[in-house]
Design a protein around this motif. Structure first.
Motif, PDB file in Angstrom:
ATOM      1  N   CYS A   1      44.068  41.780  30.940  1.00  0.00           N
ATOM      2  CA  CYS A   1      43.841  43.214  30.684  1.00  0.00           C
ATOM      3  C   CYS A   1      43.885  44.069  31.933  1.00  0.00           C
ATOM      4  O   CYS A   1      43.625  45.272  31.840  1.00  0.00           O
ATOM      5  N   GLY A   2      44.215  43.480  33.090  1.00  0.00           N
ATOM      6  CA  GLY A   2      44.449  44.281  34.277  1.00  0.00           C
ATOM      7  C   GLY A   2      43.213  44.783  35.003  1.00  0.00           C
ATOM      8  O   GLY A   2      43.329  45.442  36.034  1.00  0.00           O
ATOM      9  N   GLN A   3      42.011  44.505  34.481  1.00  0.00           N
ATOM     10  CA  GLN A   3      40.808  45.040  35.142  1.00  0.00           C
ATOM     11  C   GLN A   3      40.695  44.478  36.557  1.00  0.00           C
ATOM     12  O   GLN A   3      41.002  43.314  36.800  1.00  0.00           O
ATOM     13  N   PRO A   4      40.269  45.312  37.514  1.00  0.00           N
ATOM     14  CA  PRO A   4      40.193  44.855  38.904  1.00  0.00           C
ATOM     15  C   PRO A   4      39.140  43.760  39.091  1.00  0.00           C
ATOM     16  O   PRO A   4      38.210  43.622  38.284  1.00  0.00           O
ATOM     17  N   LYS A   5      39.316  43.009  40.158  1.00  0.00           N
ATOM     18  CA  LYS A   5      38.390  41.920  40.483  1.00  0.00           C
ATOM     19  C   LYS A   5      36.940  42.418  40.502  1.00  0.00           C
ATOM     20  O   LYS A   5      36.018  41.702  40.100  1.00  0.00           O
ATOM     21  N   ALA A   6      36.770  43.666  40.943  1.00  0.00           N
ATOM     22  CA  ALA A   6      35.416  44.226  41.041  1.00  0.00           C
ATOM     23  C   ALA A   6      34.734  44.321  39.677  1.00  0.00           C
ATOM     24  O   ALA A   6      33.512  44.434  39.602  1.00  0.00           O
ATOM     25  N   ASP A   7      35.517  44.286  38.599  1.00  0.00           N
ATOM     26  CA  ASP A   7      34.927  44.381  37.257  1.00  0.00           C
ATOM     27  C   ASP A   7      34.685  43.011  36.631  1.00  0.00           C
ATOM     28  O   ASP A   7      34.493  42.911  35.419  1.00  0.00           O
ATOM     29  N   PHE A   8      34.711  41.962  37.441  1.00  0.00           N
ATOM     30  CA  PHE A   8      34.312  40.633  36.969  1.00  0.00           C
ATOM     31  C   PHE A   8      32.843  40.423  37.330  1.00  0.00           C
ATOM     32  O   PHE A   8      32.354  40.963  38.321  1.00  0.00           O
ATOM     33  N   SER A   9      32.180  39.626  36.530  1.00  0.00           N
ATOM     34  CA  SER A   9      30.793  39.310  36.863  1.00  0.00           C
ATOM     35  C   SER A   9      30.581  37.801  36.781  1.00  0.00           C
ATOM     36  O   SER A   9      31.309  37.097  36.070  1.00  0.00           O
ATOM     37  N   PRO A  10      29.585  37.293  37.512  1.00  0.00           N
ATOM     38  CA  PRO A  10      29.351  35.846  37.515  1.00  0.00           C
ATOM     39  C   PRO A  10      28.840  35.375  36.165  1.00  0.00           C
ATOM     40  O   PRO A  10      28.025  36.037  35.538  1.00  0.00           O
TER      41      PRO A  10
END
Lengths: 393, 68
Positions: free
Chosen positions: B55-64
């Motif tokens: 979905c293209g979301q940036p790495k910053a929008d991932f969570s552990p």
């Protein structure tokens, strides 16, 4: 009718289960111009599918109205796992190839007046537009079969780069000025297309080039997921030229253009003027349902695999079509996509219908509107727009 | 959205991350070879400009997803 049950839950019956077959039948219908001419012996019948899509579908949307119902979340896992819904999407793929190749062959082998040729080109192009819609639904899935079917669906009209551009580019940048596939307030579709079509290809190529560089694979190879469907396009178009002569190429290009312009039309209406705001930390707010224009019009949604429930799609991109939901208080289109396409092809009518609706959808907050450069001052004056910060000051 | 500051401690230990928008999961043990990240590639070594393949979301929008 199949029911989906979970322990201790009321069985959920999907009332739209068989209505989705319209998403198979209508692409076939709009591409059936050559059959209609043969069956009736009259060229004028080639216009029937065009009239059905652009006139009848908007009227049916008005008459049948909206469906705001949602499946209960408890039923969604079973609904998503039910393979019936996938098989319907698979069934469209051969129709796309048959209509594209069959129409080109028919145009090349029959002496038709210009208006019949135009009707067949538009009909096959509209069918190709449904192909892009199918490529969209399948291309969002994370299994190899559906991703390959997406490429096969997009290949006849030469738009195989779409599923990369859409998933990784448009979904990342949607409703920001950086997105070539999000239209701005005051931008008409004939300006937008010059930004959208080349911008999509450029962004797709950049994304795929970066991926291949990370994997250490050559960009100009069949590892490239843009070149894979492009080879299919090349083979199909070359076969048609070999079989029917150079004029087949002209028909391929015209049909492909009209198909791809259907995507341009959808992109134009899906996010018109809506803007995700940038926070104090410089990050753009996450895409929410209110960053897309939604349409719950029941008939056209049956025809396009629920694409018009676009707000939920962008907020939850991998959710399958049968599970997409309605939310309250969203920006709502006044008709389905077919009706709104016609409206957007007449820019003054589009502005008259949509600009005030846009201002209402964002609560009159100019900081939530993406303006076409050069038109912002005029639009602010016309609608008395201020940003929330300006009002506070 | 989770606050980056609140995740600082958890982020150091996490080995599995997921996209907050679409649920795509990155497991350091498996990496993501189609994206060019072999097994064992640490989350910290993935470029900041990389986005979710689904979905293209940036790495910053991932969570552990776990605490290691």
């Amino acid at each position: 009718m199949t029911t989906h049950t979970l322990p201790q839950a009321e069985p959920y019956v999907d009332r739209k289960r068989y209505a989705w077959l319209l998403s198979v039948f209508v692409p076939f219908l709009v591409g059936s111009g050559p059959l209609l001419i043969e069956w009736t012996g009259h060229n004028a019948w080639a216009w029937l599918p065009i009239a059905f899509l652009y006139l009848m579908v908007p009227v049916l949307d008005l008459l049948l109205g909206e469906d705001r119902s949602n499946p209960p979340e408890s039923a969604v896992p079973a609904l998503e796992a039910d393979r019936y819904y996938r098989y319907i999407t698979y069934a469209v793929v051969p129709i796309l190839w048959l209509v594209f190749a069959g129409t080109v062959a028919y145009l090349c082998t029959h002496d038709l007046p210009w208006h019949a040729q135009l009707a067949l080109i538009l009909g096959a192009g509209l069918c190709g537009g449904f192909g892009i819609n199918l490529g969209h639904e399948l291309g969002h899935k994370n299994n190899a079969l559906e991703r390959w079917l997406a490429k096969i669906a997009l290949a006849p009209t030469g738009y195989g780069h779409f599923f990369i551009e859409h998933n990784r580019g448009h979904h990342r940048d949607v409703a920001t000025p950086a997105d070539p596939a999000s239209s701005r307030m005051g931008e008409n579709i004939y300006t937008f297309v010059w930004r959208e079509m080349p911008g999509a290809l450029k962004r797709a190529w950049g994304l795929e080039r970066d991926r291949l560089q990370r994997t250490g694979q050559p960009v100009w190879s069949l590892h490239n997921e843009i070149l894979q469907p492009a080879v299919m396009t090349l083979v199909l178009w070359a076969a048609l030229v070999l079989a029917f002569g150079p004029k087949a190429l002209v028909f391929c290009v015209l049909i492909a253009f009209w198909a791809n312009f259907q995507l341009t039309s959808a992109n134009y209406i899906e996010h018109y003027g809506l803007l995700r705001r940038t926070g104090a930390d410089g990050r753009v707010e996450r895409c929410q349902p209110h960053h897309s224009w939604n349409s719950n019009h029941v008939f056209s949604n049956w025809v396009v695999f629920h694409l018009q429930r676009h707000s939920d799609h962008h907020a939850h991109p991998t959710r399958r079509y049968q599970s997409l939901r309605h939310f309250e208080n969203l920006p709502e289109l006044p008709n389905g996509y077919m009706g709104m396409f016609i409206v957007c092809y007449i820019p003054p009518l589009w502005y008259a219908l949509m600009d005030r609706r846009l201002v209402r959808a964002v609560g009159g907050d100019a900081s939530r509107i993406s303006f076409q450069p050069g038109k912002e001052d005029k639009l602010r004056r016309r609608f008395g727009l201020q940003s929330a910060q300006e009002v506070a000051a | 959205m989770s606050e980056p500051m609140a995740l600082a401690g958890a982020s150091d230990a996490a080995t599995v991350w997921h996209c907050e928008l679409c649920g795509f999961t990155y497991d350091e043990a498996q990496g993501c070879p189609p994206e060019g990240f072999g097994p064992g590639t640490r989350w910290a070594d993935i470029p900041d400009g990389w986005g979710c393949p689904d979905c293209g979301q940036p790495k910053a929008d991932f969570s552990p997803l776990d605490l290691g």
